[in-house]
Motif scaffolding. Structure first.
Motif, PDB file in Angstrom:
ATOM      1  N   LEU A  36      -8.031  -8.764   2.644  1.00 22.90           N
ATOM      2  CA  LEU A  36      -6.958  -8.464   3.594  1.00 22.90           C
ATOM      3  C   LEU A  36      -5.757  -7.836   2.892  1.00 22.90           C
ATOM      4  N   LEU A  37      -5.419  -8.356   1.714  1.00 24.89           N
ATOM      5  CA  LEU A  37      -4.278  -7.801   0.977  1.00 24.89           C
ATOM      6  C   LEU A  37      -4.587  -6.407   0.429  1.00 24.89           C
ATOM      7  N   GLY A  38      -5.880  -6.084   0.281  1.00 23.83           N
ATOM      8  CA  GLY A  38      -6.253  -4.763  -0.206  1.00 23.83           C
ATOM      9  C   GLY A  38      -6.334  -3.701   0.868  1.00 23.83           C
ATOM     10  N   VAL A  39      -6.290  -4.114   2.147  1.00 27.17           N
ATOM     11  CA  VAL A  39      -6.407  -3.146   3.244  1.00 27.17           C
ATOM     12  C   VAL A  39      -5.320  -2.068   3.192  1.00 27.17           C
ATOM     13  N   PRO A  40      -4.029  -2.414   2.933  1.00 26.18           N
ATOM     14  CA  PRO A  40      -3.011  -1.337   2.853  1.00 26.18           C
ATOM     15  C   PRO A  40      -3.322  -0.285   1.785  1.00 26.18           C
ATOM     16  N   LEU A  41      -4.092  -0.653   0.760  1.00 24.50           N
ATOM     17  CA  LEU A  41      -4.401   0.302  -0.296  1.00 24.50           C
ATOM     18  C   LEU A  41      -5.508   1.268   0.124  1.00 24.50           C
ATOM     19  N   THR A  42      -6.095   1.053   1.299  1.00 28.78           N
ATOM     20  CA  THR A  42      -7.101   1.998   1.802  1.00 28.78           C
ATOM     21  C   THR A  42      -6.504   2.950   2.833  1.00 28.78           C
ATOM     22  N   THR A  43      -5.186   2.909   3.008  1.00 23.77           N
ATOM     23  CA  THR A  43      -4.530   3.844   3.918  1.00 23.77           C
ATOM     24  C   THR A  43      -4.318   5.179   3.219  1.00 23.77           C
ATOM     25  N   GLN A  44      -3.699   6.117   3.930  1.00 21.89           N
ATOM     26  CA  GLN A  44      -3.478   7.452   3.364  1.00 21.89           C
ATOM     27  C   GLN A  44      -2.470   7.426   2.216  1.00 21.89           C
ATOM     28  N   TYR A  64      -9.865  14.776   1.438  1.00 24.31           N
ATOM     29  CA  TYR A  64     -10.936  14.184   2.235  1.00 24.31           C
ATOM     30  C   TYR A  64     -11.066  12.674   1.993  1.00 24.31           C
ATOM     31  N   VAL A  65     -11.281  12.286   0.739  1.00 25.41           N
ATOM     32  CA  VAL A  65     -11.470  10.861   0.455  1.00 25.41           C
ATOM     33  C   VAL A  65     -10.194  10.078   0.778  1.00 25.41           C
ATOM     34  N   LEU A  66      -9.058  10.515   0.220  1.00 27.03           N
ATOM     35  CA  LEU A  66      -7.796   9.808   0.436  1.00 27.03           C
ATOM     36  C   LEU A  66      -7.068  10.288   1.687  1.00 27.03           C
ATOM     37  N   ASN A  67      -7.262  11.566   2.029  1.00 28.08           N
ATOM     38  CA  ASN A  67      -6.457  12.211   3.086  1.00 28.08           C
ATOM     39  C   ASN A  67      -4.989  11.886   2.843  1.00 28.08           C
ATOM     40  N   LEU A  68      -4.554  12.221   1.637  1.00 34.91           N
ATOM     41  CA  LEU A  68      -3.289  11.748   1.072  1.00 34.91           C
ATOM     42  C   LEU A  68      -2.090  12.123   1.939  1.00 34.91           C
ATOM     43  N   SER A  69      -1.220  11.148   2.190  1.00 33.45           N
ATOM     44  CA  SER A  69       0.018  11.415   2.929  1.00 33.45           C
ATOM     45  C   SER A  69       1.063  11.992   1.978  1.00 33.45           C
ATOM     46  N   ASP A  70       2.212  12.366   2.529  1.00 31.22           N
ATOM     47  CA  ASP A  70       3.231  13.030   1.710  1.00 31.22           C
ATOM     48  C   ASP A  70       4.204  12.052   1.062  1.00 31.22           C
ATOM     49  N   ASP A  71       4.123  10.737   1.424  1.00 35.07           N
ATOM     50  CA  ASP A  71       5.109   9.796   0.895  1.00 35.07           C
ATOM     51  C   ASP A  71       4.517   8.397   0.886  1.00 35.07           C
ATOM     52  N   ILE A  72       4.982   7.584  -0.055  1.00 36.87           N
ATOM     53  CA  ILE A  72       4.466   6.216  -0.177  1.00 36.87           C
ATOM     54  C   ILE A  72       4.814   5.378   1.053  1.00 36.87           C
ATOM     55  N   GLY A  73       5.871   5.737   1.737  1.00 37.79           N
ATOM     56  CA  GLY A  73       6.256   5.005   2.942  1.00 37.79           C
ATOM     57  C   GLY A  73       5.486   5.419   4.172  1.00 37.79           C
ATOM     58  N   ASN A  74       4.818   6.546   4.114  1.00 33.99           N
ATOM     59  CA  ASN A  74       4.031   7.046   5.243  1.00 33.99           C
ATOM     60  C   ASN A  74       2.583   6.588   5.073  1.00 33.99           C
ATOM     61  N   LEU A  75       2.285   5.372   5.523  1.00 31.61           N
ATOM     62  CA  LEU A  75       0.955   4.800   5.311  1.00 31.61           C
ATOM     63  C   LEU A  75      -0.140   5.552   6.046  1.00 31.61           C
TER      64      LEU A  75
END
Length: 632
Positions: A431-439, A193-204
């Motif tokens: 702005l640089l932290g936005v990618p770290l809020t992806t799945q 729920y919080v992260l909605n974690l993806s299956d791979d680091i490349g899959n943002l």
């Protein structure tokens, strides 16, 4: 400001008396010494004290781990802390300006800036997650209490009896057998729920909007607290550096009254003396001391640069270092009393519920809190404490970058516009932290944590020790400290700086290399390309050192390479105390009659952007002379 100085002279004051307040008028100072101590405590005491030290302690022999831990504190932690504080305080410059001491090594300062940038980006993402949990805890029932939510899976097994009815297909025996391999509601809430974690680091995947909003909130809070530099942050730390101890005490009192708490605390403290002979235990102790105190980040140099010249930073370094380590030990009681209670409730060993890092802060401990009466209250307190611990460190990380930029440019305009520099750095960090809020954000966060701020810090710190003690010269540095404090550094610190601390730092580096294992997150193993990016991040800070050194040697005067090296490593003319009234002995300036009227009480600015309107300092004959002010 020249008019003010002239007015002081007309009133019969000597030039030094105007500076008895020891205020760096343009640059600013701490309002009082308590502000500096609290800021440094807030900087050193961070999330690692709560979510890393207790886990390391129980994993490495419980109470036996305290022995190597405090040995490393005495021989490495406190000496390095004192060195960085005295370095910044003597020159009243940030992590770039201090390298006038040996210009060829200015790349060390740039490396510190790169490291602080990486840490500042991902550290605020951790704070934003704590903000998110803080906000969602404001409810009657914590959302990770039961397994009846849309994001839960059939594998979810809660610790409360109320959720057993929803698992009719499982009998009691199966439930008991699954407790050791179960998926808890807090873990599913975190991952699904919080992260909605993806299956791979490349899959943002998509940006998690709630986390993005909380990231914006955390950056706004940091900016507002630093809007006037140390003058505003110095007031904020009265709350942010002290209230976590209030929360820790409340949670400690609540924890030790729970059934099973003693078991958890004994698991944390019971010494296993056989592990003391294990090199890994000593390596973990040295690493934890080194990283926990914030050495080589540039923050200690920056914070000390706003001190008054004669402040007793020797005393401060001991107080702050011991406070930091005592907080780590105290936090262990808070964590393991609750985990012991949870293990007792589940009927499993404490090791089955113990965790570290984000797993402790956002999975294990929140789950344990659901077992307490009025659980939302304890959850709010816990995450508010994490927010404050994180902010204390984040303030210094941002101020390190801003101070380095302002000191390096050094003109009147940028000093007046420092607030806009702070805003610009904060916006860039957001702005640089936005990618770290992806799945896939948590994958990138852990990658940065494991590589961007690991062995590169050790290399930077080791080179700093060598540059100060052996290039600039230990005798020169000891005389500088004597000029500043009124007494030379104690013999113990002299020995540590020259021999013991560099040896321990080298040991940490070797230990880090030997113990290296490719990063993983739970069952996920990082691909090779991601690990390569991690190594590039680590090298990006270290590579600044040889690149700038080569550049400086090429730009230095001299017919031979040896002459260029000597000129590149020689202290620049404007190295020394920032305010003229403190420049005594070998730093004493020689004034001509035509320049005395232009005497200005201000910190020296970097050489490239400054005219020689004020009298140029020249080297004196010896460093043993002191002004009356230097004995204060």
């Amino acid at each position: 400001m020249a008019d003010k100085c002239s007015e002081g002279l007309l009133n019969g004051a000597v030039p030094g008396e105007q500076g008895k307040q020891e205020k760096s008028v343009k640059r600013g100072n701490w309002g009082n010494q308590i502000e500096f101590v609290l800021t440094s405590v807030g900087y050193a005491v961070g999330l690692g004290n709560v979510w890393r030290f207790p886990y390391l302690c129980y994993r490495n022999g419980g109470g036996a781990f305290m022995f190597p831990y405090f040995i490393m504190l005495v021989f490495c932690g406190i000496p390095l802390f004192f060195m960085e504080l005295s370095f910044g305080q003597f020159a009243s410059q940030g992590c770039l300006g201090v390298w006038r001491v040996s210009p060829m090594f200015k790349g060390v300062g740039y490396g510190m800036m790169v490291v602080s940038t990486y840490i500042g980006i991902y550290y605020n993402v951790v704070i934003c997650i704590a903000f998110y949990y803080f906000f969602v805890s404001m409810t009657r029932v914590l959302p990770w209490t039961y397994c009846s939510n849309p994001w839960n899976t059939p594998d979810c097994v809660g610790v409360l009896d109320g959720n057993l009815s929803s698992r009719a297909a499982l009998n009691i025996t199966q439930l008991l057998n699954s407790t050791q391999k179960r998926t808890s509601p807090s873990e599913e809430y975190w991952r699904r729920y919080v992260l909605n974690l993806s299956d791979d680091i490349g899959n943002l995947g998509e940006v998690r909007l709630p986390l993005l909003g909380c990231l914006g909130v955390s950056w706004v809070v940091v900016f507002l607290c630093l809007i006037k530099g140390v003058k505003s942050s110095g007031k904020v730390v009265y709350f942010t550096a002290t209230f976590p101890y209030v929360v820790l005490t409340i949670l400690f009192v609540r924890g030790i009254t729970l059934e099973g708490a003693v078991t958890g605390i004994m698991y944390y403290l019971t010494p296993q003396w056989d592990k003391i002979l294990n090199a890994k235990v000593w390596g973990d102790a040295a690493s934890q001391i080194f990283y926990s105190l914030g050495c080589a980040w540039g923050g200690l140099i920056t914070m000390a640069s706003y001190n008054k010249f004669n402040n007793n930073c020797y005393r401060d370094s001991i107080i702050i270092s011991i406070t930091n380590c005592a907080t780590s030990v105290y936090a262990g009681f808070v964590i393991f009393s609750i985990l012991g209670f949870m293990a007792n409730h589940l009927g499993v060993d404490v090791s089955k519920v113990a965790d570290h890092g984000p797993g402790l802060a956002f999975v294990a401990y929140p789950e344990a809190l659901t077992l307490l009466p009025i659980s939302p209250l304890w959850s709010i307190l816990f995450f508010f404490m994490l927010i404050l611990l994180g902010l204390g460190t984040q303030f210094c990380l941002l101020e390190t970058l801003v101070t380095a930029i302002v000191d390096e440019v050094g003109n009147e305009w940028i000093i007046r516009k420092k607030t806009f520099v702070t805003l610009g750095v904060a916006v860039a960090g957001f702005l640089l932290g936005v990618p770290l809020t992806t799945q896939a954000g948590i994958y990138w966060l852990l990658l940065m944590d494991n590589y961007a701020a690991s062995f590169s810090l050790v290399v930077i710190s080791c080179i700093m020790c060598v540059a100060i003690m052996y290039i600039y010269g230990h005798r020169n540095y000891f005389k500088d400290i004597e000029m500043m404090l009124g007494f030379p550094p104690p013999l113990f610190f002299q020995i540590c700086w020259r021999f013991i601390s560099p040896a321990i730092i080298f040991f940490i580096l070797v230990f880090t290399v030997i113990q290296y294992r490719p990063i993983s997150y739970n069952e996920y193993v990082y691909p090779t390309w991601a690990i390569s990016i991690g190594f590039l991040m680590a090298l990006s800070s270290v590579i600044c050192i040889p690149i700038y050194a080569i550049y400086k040697v090429c730009r230095s005067e001299g017919d031979t390479l040896l002459e260029r090296l000597k000129n590149a490593t020689k202290a620049s003319k404007d190295w020394g105390p920032a305010l003229p009234e403190h420049r005594s002995g070998r730093y004493a300036p020689v004034f001509s009659p035509s320049t005395e009227s232009h005497l200005e009480v201000q910190p020296l600015q970097p050489e490239k952007g400054q005219s020689e309107a004020a009298a140029s300092p020249v080297q004196g004959s010896n460093g043993s002379a002191h002004s009356q002010d230097s004995r204060l």
